[in-house]
Design a protein around this motif. Structure first.
Motif, PDB file in Angstrom:
ATOM      1  N   UNK A  65       0.833  -1.216   0.000  1.00 51.06           N
ATOM      2  CA  UNK A  65       0.000   0.000   0.000  1.00 51.06           C
ATOM      3  C   UNK A  65       0.862   1.257   0.000  1.00 51.06           C
ATOM      4  N   UNK A  66       0.466   2.254  -0.794  1.00 47.36           N
ATOM      5  CA  UNK A  66       1.274   3.462  -0.916  1.00 47.36           C
ATOM      6  C   UNK A  66       0.392   4.672  -1.216  1.00 47.36           C
ATOM      7  N   UNK A  67      -0.750   4.752  -0.538  1.00 45.04           N
ATOM      8  CA  UNK A  67      -1.740   5.783  -0.858  1.00 45.04           C
ATOM      9  C   UNK A  67      -1.184   7.190  -0.657  1.00 45.04           C
ATOM     10  N   UNK A  68      -0.378   7.395   0.381  1.00 45.70           N
ATOM     11  CA  UNK A  68       0.108   8.750   0.655  1.00 45.70           C
ATOM     12  C   UNK A  68       1.005   9.234  -0.480  1.00 45.70           C
ATOM     13  N   UNK A  69       1.925   8.392  -0.920  1.00 43.08           N
ATOM     14  CA  UNK A  69       2.808   8.790  -2.011  1.00 43.08           C
ATOM     15  C   UNK A  69       2.038   8.952  -3.315  1.00 43.08           C
ATOM     16  N   UNK A  70       1.024   8.137  -3.522  1.00 41.71           N
ATOM     17  CA  UNK A  70       0.278   8.190  -4.778  1.00 41.71           C
ATOM     18  C   UNK A  70      -0.545   9.467  -4.930  1.00 41.71           C
ATOM     19  N   UNK A  71      -0.832  10.155  -3.819  1.00 47.28           N
ATOM     20  CA  UNK A  71      -1.611  11.395  -3.934  1.00 47.28           C
ATOM     21  C   UNK A  71      -0.729  12.629  -4.132  1.00 47.28           C
ATOM     22  N   UNK A  72       0.567  12.443  -4.121  1.00 45.67           N
ATOM     23  CA  UNK A  72       1.479  13.582  -4.239  1.00 45.67           C
ATOM     24  C   UNK A  72       1.308  14.404  -5.520  1.00 45.67           C
ATOM     25  N   UNK A  73       0.961  13.803  -6.664  1.00 43.86           N
ATOM     26  CA  UNK A  73       0.819  14.643  -7.866  1.00 43.86           C
ATOM     27  C   UNK A  73      -0.216  15.756  -7.723  1.00 43.86           C
ATOM     28  N   UNK A  74      -1.174  15.596  -6.814  1.00 47.75           N
ATOM     29  CA  UNK A  74      -2.185  16.644  -6.637  1.00 47.75           C
ATOM     30  C   UNK A  74      -1.595  17.898  -5.992  1.00 47.75           C
ATOM     31  N   UNK A  75      -0.396  17.808  -5.458  1.00 45.13           N
ATOM     32  CA  UNK A  75       0.223  18.955  -4.800  1.00 45.13           C
ATOM     33  C   UNK A  75       0.716  20.002  -5.801  1.00 45.13           C
ATOM     34  N   UNK A  76       0.996  19.570  -7.018  1.00 49.55           N
ATOM     35  CA  UNK A  76       1.505  20.484  -8.044  1.00 49.55           C
ATOM     36  C   UNK A  76       0.632  20.353  -9.288  1.00 49.55           C
ATOM     37  N   UNK A  77      -0.240  21.316  -9.538  1.00 48.89           N
ATOM     38  CA  UNK A  77      -1.183  21.216 -10.663  1.00 48.89           C
ATOM     39  C   UNK A  77      -0.521  20.969 -12.009  1.00 48.89           C
ATOM     40  N   UNK A  78       0.700  21.452 -12.210  1.00 51.43           N
ATOM     41  CA  UNK A  78       1.352  21.267 -13.509  1.00 51.43           C
ATOM     42  C   UNK A  78       1.553  19.794 -13.847  1.00 51.43           C
ATOM     43  N   UNK A  79       1.630  18.929 -12.823  1.00 47.86           N
ATOM     44  CA  UNK A  79       1.879  17.515 -13.075  1.00 47.86           C
ATOM     45  C   UNK A  79       0.709  16.836 -13.763  1.00 47.86           C
ATOM     46  N   UNK A  80      -0.467  17.430 -13.688  1.00 48.66           N
ATOM     47  CA  UNK A  80      -1.660  16.833 -14.298  1.00 48.66           C
ATOM     48  C   UNK A  80      -2.065  17.535 -15.590  1.00 48.66           C
ATOM     49  N   UNK A  81      -1.306  18.536 -16.007  1.00 53.83           N
ATOM     50  CA  UNK A  81      -1.657  19.266 -17.218  1.00 53.83           C
ATOM     51  C   UNK A  81      -1.173  18.538 -18.468  1.00 53.83           C
ATOM     52  N   UNK A  82      -1.892  18.730 -19.563  1.00 51.24           N
ATOM     53  CA  UNK A  82      -1.493  18.155 -20.843  1.00 51.24           C
ATOM     54  C   UNK A  82      -0.328  18.953 -21.407  1.00 51.24           C
ATOM     55  N   UNK A  83       0.453  18.349 -22.311  1.00 49.41           N
ATOM     56  CA  UNK A  83       1.523  19.117 -22.964  1.00 49.41           C
ATOM     57  C   UNK A  83       1.004  20.384 -23.631  1.00 49.41           C
ATOM     58  N   UNK A  84      -0.173  20.290 -24.231  1.00 50.23           N
ATOM     59  CA  UNK A  84      -0.736  21.451 -24.918  1.00 50.23           C
ATOM     60  C   UNK A  84      -1.057  22.580 -23.939  1.00 50.23           C
ATOM     61  N   UNK A  85      -1.636  22.225 -22.769  1.00 49.63           N
ATOM     62  CA  UNK A  85      -1.974  23.246 -21.779  1.00 49.63           C
ATOM     63  C   UNK A  85      -0.715  23.859 -21.171  1.00 49.63           C
ATOM     64  N   UNK A  86       0.310  23.027 -20.928  1.00 46.72           N
ATOM     65  CA  UNK A  86       1.559  23.563 -20.382  1.00 46.72           C
ATOM     66  C   UNK A  86       2.216  24.520 -21.365  1.00 46.72           C
ATOM     67  N   UNK A  87       2.224  24.153 -22.637  1.00 46.20           N
ATOM     68  CA  UNK A  87       2.833  25.000 -23.647  1.00 46.20           C
ATOM     69  C   UNK A  87       2.082  26.328 -23.766  1.00 46.20           C
ATOM     70  N   UNK A  88       0.749  26.244 -23.774  1.00 52.68           N
ATOM     71  CA  UNK A  88      -0.050  27.471 -23.891  1.00 52.68           C
ATOM     72  C   UNK A  88       0.193  28.388 -22.705  1.00 52.68           C
ATOM     73  N   UNK A  89       0.238  27.808 -21.501  1.00 57.03           N
ATOM     74  CA  UNK A  89       0.473  28.609 -20.301  1.00 57.03           C
ATOM     75  C   UNK A  89       1.854  29.246 -20.340  1.00 57.03           C
ATOM     76  N   UNK A  90       2.829  28.495 -20.835  1.00 54.52           N
ATOM     77  CA  UNK A  90       4.189  29.012 -20.923  1.00 54.52           C
ATOM     78  C   UNK A  90       4.249  30.188 -21.894  1.00 54.52           C
ATOM     79  N   UNK A  91       3.598  30.040 -23.034  1.00 52.81           N
ATOM     80  CA  UNK A  91       3.626  31.107 -24.035  1.00 52.81           C
ATOM     81  C   UNK A  91       2.869  32.353 -23.564  1.00 52.81           C
ATOM     82  N   UNK A  92       1.873  32.177 -22.696  1.00 55.52           N
ATOM     83  CA  UNK A  92       1.107  33.314 -22.172  1.00 55.52           C
ATOM     84  C   UNK A  92       1.802  33.964 -20.985  1.00 55.52           C
ATOM     85  N   UNK A  93       2.919  33.407 -20.567  1.00 53.04           N
ATOM     86  CA  UNK A  93       3.651  33.971 -19.448  1.00 53.04           C
ATOM     87  C   UNK A  93       3.130  33.538 -18.094  1.00 53.04           C
ATOM     88  N   UNK A  94       2.211  32.546 -18.059  1.00 52.83           N
ATOM     89  CA  UNK A  94       1.638  32.097 -16.792  1.00 52.83           C
ATOM     90  C   UNK A  94       2.500  31.033 -16.121  1.00 52.83           C
TER      91      UNK A  94
END
Length: 500
Positions: A65-94
């Motif tokens: 069992x490793x539930x605590x470690x498995x929830x860590x990605x929710x701590x940083x929203x960028x980890x769940x973003x698509x490549x397209x959303x990350x690129x768009x945010x980067x280009x917009x300066x966000x």
């Protein structure tokens, strides 16, 4: 703190009777295949029926069992973003590319500290290093978390499958320029590193082999930025971009008449993964990581045979490594690298991190600790991966930085509680109302090093706080009130803590 007392003659330091310690081969196995033996981990090992039983269970991660470690990605929203959303945010300066890279680094660090699946995290690190894609802000960052999770999901599988999933992943295609490799203009970067670093090694192929390797890999594409056009960052296989016609790489030949070359890639990767030189390369790197720097040629040869006899499956190789007499004799021969050091300090001090609320949060600033010691995760700048041997990590600058880290965390001075980290109360390190100083030192060594204190370490700790070994430490004693962090720092500064 009192001035040093006069020596009262040499006496053997007294031990503290604490919880049972893992001994001998058990301690060695758990130490090499974890990021630090802690009292909690030792309890897990005993509950599993011993070190080997614990280790075998670790090879089936879903059984742990490793539930605590498995929830860590929710701590940083960028980890769940698509490549397209990350690129768009980067280009917009966000969002800046380096911010996304750092979020993935922080996530991986915390997994290594807190995951119950310690062997999985170590093997994931091993493969991410062997198949290295630096987090240097280049566009491959858009796919880097996906790449890491792909490696993690295959970490105990066959190397053929690990290798195929890695070299056809969008992160690797972008990093080594295969994303835009076509029949008309084959790019040789991925084809070369596949031979030089990932499989048979330098000197075992020719430049013609590199060219043919590149041709085989044409067709694997990612829509990257070309000129002023907005990229989609979609990964695909484009048969029209695949270079047709007979190919030869070393002893691998194929008529290559099918425009869809994906099956050709699979056959080619299978050939390379099963090559005897690849077997030796993987065996050697496993020995360097888990056994010792002067890799035994006999052990490497045996492990390579196991690798080939088991269709490139890694678990049988790991079992043979752990069962070998060379592994049993290798205790105390490996040094923690810079990143492992930070992870081990957090684990052994029992520091608990909280969800980040801002840039200065401990979950974020932990990354700067690895930077100060010399290597943030995945920041080795070349595709060959960070060194697995001791020498690069045994420098004066590394030691000074480590001493500073130990001092800062042992006293809870940085990161601070206000930054979202909970340290053990210093008084909780003292196990009873009154005990001798040498017994207290021994208890702390059991907690931090999972072994009894040596006479040398007892002497160093006593000197650090300025009292003799037989000094009685009660509730009002200055050592208990003000000196615990000094004792903790001294033990963390010891050669024993630097060893894996």
């Amino acid at each position: 703190m009192a001035a040093p007392a006069q020596a009262r003659g040499k006496k053997k330091p007294q031990k503290y009777q604490g919880q049972p310690l893992l001994k001998g081969r058990d301690r060695h196995l758990v130490s090499r295949f974890s990021y630090g033996v802690t009292p909690a981990l030792a309890s897990q090992v005993r509950a599993a029926g011993g070190a080997r039983a614990w280790w075998e269970r670790q090879l089936t991660p879903t059984a742990v069992p490793d539930a605590w470690a498995d929830q860590l990605p929710t701590w940083w929203p960028s980890l769940s973003q698509s490549p397209q959303d990350m690129w768009a945010a980067d280009k917009m300066g966000m969002m800046r590319a380096f911010g996304v890279c750092q979020d993935y680094q922080r996530y991986v660090l915390l997994r290594r500290i807190y995951s119950n699946r310690q062997v999985l995290e170590l093997m994931t690190e091993f493969w991410e290093n062997h198949l290295n894609i630096p987090l240097n802000g280049e566009p491959s960052y858009l796919f880097r978390r996906s790449y890491g999770e792909t490696i993690r999901s295959n970490a105990f599988g066959r190397y053929e499958d690990i290798l195929f999933s890695a070299i056809t992943h969008p992160a690797m295609l972008v990093y080594l320029d295969n994303a835009n490799s076509t029949a008309e203009h084959p790019n040789e970067n991925l084809g070369r590193e596949l031979l030089e670093l990932h499989t048979v090694g330098l000197g075992n192929y020719t430049e013609d082999d590199v060219k043919e390797s590149a041709r085989i890999l044409t067709g694997w594409r990612v829509d990257t930025q070309q000129g002023n056009r907005t990229p989609t960052w979609n990964a695909s296989y484009i048969p029209g971009d695949h270079s047709l016609g007979p190919v030869r790489v070393m002893a691998f030949t194929d008529p290559n008449g099918d425009a869809d070359g994906r099956d050709l890639t699979r056959r080619y990767v299978s050939y390379l993964a099963h090559h005897p030189m690849t077997a030796r390369r993987i065996a050697t790197k496993l020995v360097l990581k888990f056994v010792r720097d002067d890799a035994s040629a006999a052990l490497v040869a045996r492990l390579a045979q196991v690798y080939l006899a088991n269709d490139t499956a890694i678990v049988p190789v790991l079992r043979a490594l752990v069962a070998s007499p060379e592994f049993a004799r290798a205790a105390g021969t490996k040094v923690r690298d810079a990143t492992e050091e930070v992870v081990a300090v957090w684990r052994t001090l029992g520091a608990q991190v909280r969800r980040p609320t801002g840039p200065a949060s401990a979950a974020n600033t932990i990354l700067w600790q690895t930077d100060s010691l010399g290597l943030m995760p995945f920041m080795w700048p070349r595709p060959d991966g960070a060194p697995l041997v001791n020498d690069p990590w045994c420098t004066p600058s590394r030691m000074i930085a480590s001493f500073d880290l130990h001092h800062s965390m042992a006293g809870g001075w940085w990161p601070t509680a206000s930054q979202g980290v909970v340290y053990r109360a210093l008084k909780s390190w003292v196990p009873q109302k009154t005990l001798r100083l040498d017994q207290l030192v021994d208890h702390l060594c059991q907690q931090l090093l999972h072994q009894h204190a040596t006479p040398v370490l007892v002497k160093a700790a006593c000197t650090a706080v300025g009292y003799d070994a037989d000094e009685a430490i009660d509730r009002r004693h200055p050592v208990r009130l003000y000196g615990i962090s000094t004792l903790l720092t001294t033990i963390l500064d010891s050669p024993e803590f630097f060893q894996r």
